[in-house]
Design an enzyme around this catalytic site. Structure first.
Site, PDB file in Angstrom:
ATOM      1  CB  SER A  98      -0.887  -0.036   1.261  1.00  0.00           C
ATOM      2  OG  SER A  98      -1.804   1.056   1.098  1.00  0.00           O
ATOM      3  CG  ASP A 244      -4.175   3.749  -0.527  1.00  0.00           C
ATOM      4  OD1 ASP A 244      -4.757   3.283  -1.584  1.00  0.00           O
ATOM      5  OD2 ASP A 244      -4.048   3.294   0.537  1.00  0.00           O
ATOM      6  CG  ASP A 246      -3.919  -1.173  -1.180  1.00  0.00           C
ATOM      7  OD1 ASP A 246      -3.723   0.064  -0.839  1.00  0.00           O
ATOM      8  OD2 ASP A 246      -3.986  -2.051  -0.554  1.00  0.00           O
ATOM      9  CG  ASP A 248      -6.934  -0.157   0.746  1.00  0.00           C
ATOM     10  OD1 ASP A 248      -6.215   0.908   0.643  1.00  0.00           O
ATOM     11  OD2 ASP A 248      -6.746  -0.860   1.812  1.00  0.00           O
TER      12      ASP A 248
END
Length: 455
Positions: A98, A244, A246, A248
């Site tokens: 992330s 960000d 990834d 999420d």
């Protein structure tokens, strides 16, 4: 093997080399399959240079345990969540760091039904088995299946969250941060276009590049926000969205490049749902609450408070069938998305909300900020968190009108309140202050509490 330091309460994060490497990733794959009793496991990965090799090592461990590995390839964490339920898999693993530093990587894991895995329901057992290496004998039949086409069904699910007929011509700037967001966003934008949405998207830092030439994609950091803010202004966009690594989490900017604090995003998304489905339950964290509670009450909904953290919010949502849950840290959860977090659904909802209101995001936000000014989260590095909280409690609790200990210490004094909580991962105290229509009171109380904490 010595104790594995990469295992956290609800995910895996570690420094590359000593804390997380191919051998450890292989062991995690073997242990995950055995503890979960898994026969089919979804596997995704982000764009980091090490993610493909680590995902390959996880896959080897799963295959040796006889698992069919449903490979998503480059994808976001929320695509792993979706595919785990959509493909009726026994679990899912996304290899991602992330927004962590370049020398880190990690994994986010879910069990059947895309439910989170905590220490009590599997994480501790996976860690223990990965450390011991006491695996059941390898079995035949494990193999990899290309599951990348699942993205089509994922996009269809997301399109169910937005009323395309309500959308008006609008220019939106999107910043993928060179993370995993780009290809997934393109699929969503294509679906919107085919459905007739009159939205013009301007893409910046869009192509996945694990060297992150524009810096680690973490738009929550003040120093990273000008990348999106300046691009919004330069392009004359009406809104900016940044993700960000990834994707999420997503973050919003108004047409003047102003960053939208997370607590107000929760309030706006709560409004977006309750305008369509009055009376629904909305889950929020205890840090900054008044703006959300006001709009929920105004629209006839029910506000439910939860501890911070994805595992707690997801469980409360599942227990109450809440339509939406939000944290000021930019994690947003949706009942009709397996009670999981998504960084793409908030984008769709915010665009629709602005179109429906016919006003700029800045104007919409200004009312909330004026009614309930807040400090934002202020972090203090202290050696003894409990002692500092106890000292603050002794000083302020006798004067409080209400107290709450859902997560940390929350004290309310009528016109203002604060939440003070210890970080779960660092020697930090996190302070949030809000007031009713008095920004000067927020500043005054922040200075007052800062002096006490730093003393």
């Amino acid at each position: 093997m010595p104790p594995l330091k990469c295992f956290k309460a609800y995910d895996i994060r570690g420094r590359l080399g000593d804390e997380l490497n191919a051998d450890i990733a292989y062991r995690i794959g073997r242990a995950f399959a055995q503890v979960m009793g898994a026969k089919r496991v979804v596997l995704g990965r982000d764009v980091r240079p090490t993610s493909e090799a680590l995902a390959g090592a996880v896959a080897r461990g799963l295959i040796e345990a006889g698992v069919e590995v449903l490979d998503l390839g480059l994808s976001g964490t929320e695509e792993t969540y979706f595919a785990t339920t959509h493909l009726n898999a026994d679990g899912g693993i996304c290899v991602t760091a992330s927004h962590n530093p370049m020398d880190y990587n990690g994994m986010k894991m879910v069990k059947r039904g895309s439910a989170p895995i905590g220490n009590a329901d599997g994480m501790a057992a996976i860690k223990a088995l990965a450390e011991s290496g006491d695996f059941a004998p390898a079995v035949a039949g494990g193999h990899v299946t290309d599951a990348s086409r699942t993205r089509t069904a994922y996009v269809e699910r997301l399109m169910g969250f937005v009323d395309v007929a309500a959308l008006k011509p609008m220019k939106v700037l999107v910043n993928g941060g060179h993370g995993a967001a780009g290809p997934t966003f393109d699929a969503i934008a294509d679906a919107l276009s085919k459905a007739g949405a009159p939205i013009e998207f301007v893409r910046v830092y869009h192509d996945p590049d694990g060297s992150f030439p524009a810096g680690i994609p973490n738009p929550l950091l003040d120093e990273n926000q000008p990348l999106t803010a300046n691009a919004v202004i330069a392009e004359g966009a009406e809104m900016g969205v940044a993700w960000d690594g990834d994707f999420d989490r997503c973050f919003f900017f108004d047409h003047e490049g102003g960053f939208v604090p997370g607590e107000y995003v929760v309030s706006l998304l709560a409004e977006a749902f309750l305008a369509k489905e009055p009376g629904q339950k909305i889950v929020h964290d205890p840090r900054v609450i008044w703006a959300t509670q006001e709009i929920v009450a105004e629209l006839g909904g029910q506000a439910i408070q939860s501890k911070c953290g994805h595992s707690f919010i997801k469980q409360v949502m599942r227990d109450t069938s809440a339509v939406y849950g939000g944290e000021m840290s930019a994690h947003h959860y949706f009942r009709d998305f397996m009670a999981c977090d998504s960084g793409m659904i908030p984008m769709l909802l915010m665009i629709e909300l602005v179109c429906r209101k016919g006003r700029s995001l800045k104007d919409i936000l200004s009312e909330r900020r004026a009614a309930y000014p807040s400090s934002g989260e202020v972090n203090f590095r202290v050696t003894d968190q409990a002692a500092v909280i106890a000292a603050i409690e002794a000083d302020y609790a006798p004067k409080a009108q209400a107290r709450d200990e859902t997560d940390g210490l929350s004290l309310s004094f009528g016109e203002w309140r604060f939440n003070l909580r210890a970080s779960n991962t660092e020697p930090l105290l996190r302070l949030n202050i809000e007031a009713r229509g008095k920004p000067d009171l927020v500043a005054e109380k922040l200075a007052e509490l800062r002096k006490l904490i730093e003393a």
